[in-house]
Enzyme design. Structure first.
Site, PDB file in Angstrom:
ATOM      1  N   HIS A 139       0.813  -1.375  -0.003  1.00 35.71           N
ATOM      2  CA  HIS A 139      -0.072   0.057  -0.107  1.00 35.71           C
ATOM      3  C   HIS A 139       0.963   1.168  -0.159  1.00 35.71           C
ATOM      4  CE1 HIS A 139      -3.386  -2.547   1.064  1.00 35.71           C
ATOM      5  NE2 HIS A 139      -2.649  -3.090   1.838  1.00 35.71           N
ATOM      6  N   SER A 157      15.314  19.356 -18.121  1.00 33.20           N
ATOM      7  CA  SER A 157      14.425  20.155 -18.332  1.00 33.20           C
ATOM      8  C   SER A 157      14.596  21.299 -19.297  1.00 33.20           C
ATOM      9  CB  SER A 157      13.740  20.532 -17.288  1.00 33.20           C
ATOM     10  OG  SER A 157      12.865  21.940 -17.039  1.00 33.20           O
ATOM     11  N   LYS A 171      17.226  19.687 -13.115  1.00 34.76           N
ATOM     12  CA  LYS A 171      16.496  18.464 -13.244  1.00 34.76           C
ATOM     13  C   LYS A 171      17.262  17.385 -13.967  1.00 34.76           C
ATOM     14  CE  LYS A 171      12.587  17.833 -12.423  1.00 34.76           C
ATOM     15  NZ  LYS A 171      11.584  18.139 -13.189  1.00 34.76           N
ATOM     16  N   ASN A 216      15.443  14.060 -15.333  1.00 35.83           N
ATOM     17  CA  ASN A 216      14.273  13.412 -15.356  1.00 35.83           C
ATOM     18  C   ASN A 216      14.286  11.795 -16.017  1.00 35.83           C
ATOM     19  OD1 ASN A 216      12.863  15.760 -14.612  1.00 35.83           O
ATOM     20  ND2 ASN A 216      12.912  16.456 -16.790  1.00 35.83           N
ATOM     21  N   GLU A 274       9.519   6.498 -17.826  1.00 40.40           N
ATOM     22  CA  GLU A 274       8.514   7.206 -18.050  1.00 40.40           C
ATOM     23  C   GLU A 274       8.000   6.603 -19.366  1.00 40.40           C
ATOM     24  OE1 GLU A 274       8.712  11.246 -17.376  1.00 40.40           O
ATOM     25  OE2 GLU A 274       9.200  10.842 -15.213  1.00 40.40           O
ATOM     26  N   GLN A 297      -7.301  -8.320 -41.843  1.00 39.72           N
ATOM     27  CA  GLN A 297      -6.150  -7.827 -42.300  1.00 39.72           C
ATOM     28  C   GLN A 297      -5.403  -6.938 -41.268  1.00 39.72           C
ATOM     29  OE1 GLN A 297      -5.861  -6.167 -46.174  1.00 39.72           O
ATOM     30  NE2 GLN A 297      -5.756  -4.271 -45.536  1.00 39.72           N
TER      31      GLN A 297
END
Length: 462
Positions: free
Chosen positions: A156, A277, A283, A285, A290, A322
């Site tokens: 959780h 970024s 940044k 990323n 992703e 097809q």
């Protein structure tokens, strides 16, 4: 060369329909397997007395010249070309003359295309299995590189119990193992030859289907021609397997994205698999992961597309089918990209050992404190309740679980003793989970051996 079917039509096909009907942008990648199957079919026609030995030889040699043209980029599409089968037959006719027009005797594009798809899929599955194996081996490498590192295990998205990092990463390896098993099962199950089914009724020319089966490496023959030409279940299964494999990689990506955040800082993704970024210079990323999540959605859409396509068709072959190739090829291509990117991320991943182990907190000992009382003879349900009271007391006093004084513990349960202090070392606790599949070092070693053995088996399938 005129269309393969144009004799009974009184006017030209609408240009709009001709464009819609042309599947060459998609099915041209079947050129090689179409040639392979056609060579065997020519030999079967020769055995049945439809072709002479010299005609069969001419057709087979001509088909190899067609293959050469494809490989060398010499094939030119013409307005009358509808699909890869049309191109191959048209080019064969250009090379060897009217003898080529005998090749299609008793054969329909209905049984031709599904044979081609199965031949293509056998190779595609072999390739996918090897790519899955490479990701699995990257996971094994990480588990071996960090064998004794502890981390919080989560349920959780809340801290649950202490586990080995290797145990966590191997959980994703076992998902890949199941993906491989599904593809292997499909490869065996779909390997029945439909060639010889004709359009729907079969073949009336005594073509030896068993001969073609053996020559093309199939394990059996389809038993009903109408089912054979309309069956796309194996395509659906293939895309489903691809979807499930991509789902597993999406979940792994989600874990890694979270773990790579500054809030967690458990792992560092290599700069080679990050982007920056356009506005914020600081940044890093995790775009690679992703994109893995995003690609998985595209693969899922292929599964929905093929199922909705087949769902609305009556029995046997319909032109809707097809589109099976578009969905199947897209799923294959995108899964291969997704897996290769994931492998790259894993092989260059750094683990922040200090940060990971520093996030182990005493509240994660609660389950093992319950087991402490169980070992003293208290039923688990009661032990669970008693430790819940200890947790509540600790929270009320703003204490860690291990900071609650022994005398207070004994007011909750007199069986608490000084030896509760031994239930505090995360490494030692992990070693008590020595069941098969558990998080102990011994169990992890067994898990590694299972995956290594399985990886070796997959490698032999090349």
């Amino acid at each position: 060369m005129s269309k393969l079917w144009g004799g009974r039509f009184s006017c030209d096909t609408s240009s709009i329909l001709a464009e819609l009907n042309c599947s060459l942008p998609v099915d041209s990648r079947l050129f090689a397997v179409d040639i392979d199957a056609s060579k065997v079919y020519a030999e079967a026609l020769s055995k049945a007395g439809i072709l002479t030995a010299s005609e069969c030889s001419a057709i087979q040699k001509g088909l190899e010249l067609v293959r050469y043209d494809w490989i060398e980029g010499l094939i030119e599409f013409k307005p009358t070309d509808e699909d890869v089968h049309t191109v191959n037959e048209r080019r064969l006719t250009e090379l060897i003359g009217d003898i080529a027009q005998k090749l299609h005797t008793g054969r329909s594009r209905n049984d031709q295309v599904i044979t081609d798809m199965k031949l293509w899929m056998r190779k595609a599955i072999r390739e996918i299995l090897q790519t899955l194996r490479m990701v699995m081996e990257a996971i094994i490498g990480l588990a071996e590189k960090y064998p004794n590192v502890m981390m919080p295990g989560y349920t959780h998205m809340q801290r649950a119990q202490p586990v080995h990092f290797a145990h966590w990463i191997l959980s994703h390896g076992f998902a890949l193992k199941e993906d491989c098993a599904r593809f292997i099962e499909l490869k065996d199950r779909m390997n029945v030859l439909p060639l010889g089914s004709g359009a729907i009724a079969g073949n009336p020319l005594n073509v030896d289907r068993v001969f073609m089966q053996k020559e093309l490496g199939f394990d059996g023959l389809t038993q009903n021609s109408m089912h054979a030409v309309g069956d796309r279940d194996f395509v659906i299964d293939f895309i489903y397997n691809a979807s499930l494999a991509s789902l597993h990689m999406s979940r792994l990506s989600e874990d890694l994205i979270i773990f790579a955040s500054r809030e967690f800082n458990f792992v560092r993704i290599s700069d080679a698999f990050c982007t920056g970024s356009s506005l914020m210079p600081q940044k890093r990323n995790p775009d690679s992961l992703e994109l893995v999540r995003g690609i998985s959605g595209e693969i899922f859409s292929c599964l929905t597309g093929i199922m909705m396509t087949v769902k609305g068709t009556p029995s046997t072959y319909n032109k809707d089918l097809q589109f099976d190739k578009k969905y199947c090829f897209t799923a294959f291509d995108q899964l291969e990209k997704l897996l290769k990117v994931t492998e790259g991320v894993l092989r260059t991943l750094d683990v922040n050992i200090d940060r990971m182990e520093s996030c182990l907190s005493p509240d994660m000992l609660a389950t093992d404190w319950s087991y402490y009382l169980v070992r003293k003879g208290i039923p688990f349900r009661k032990a669970h309740h008693l430790i819940g009271q200890v947790v509540q007391l600790a929270e009320e006093r703003n204490l860690e679980l291990t900071e609650v004084p022994l005398e207070d513990l004994q007011t909750i349960c007199p069986l608490f003793d000084i030896d509760i202090g031994k239930v505090a070392n995360f490494h030692q606790i992990a070693e008590t989970y020595n069941v098969i599949g558990g998080t102990s070092s011994n169990s992890i070693e067994k898990q590694l051996n299972v995956l290594k053995d399985f990886s070796c088996q997959i490698k032999k399938l090349q």
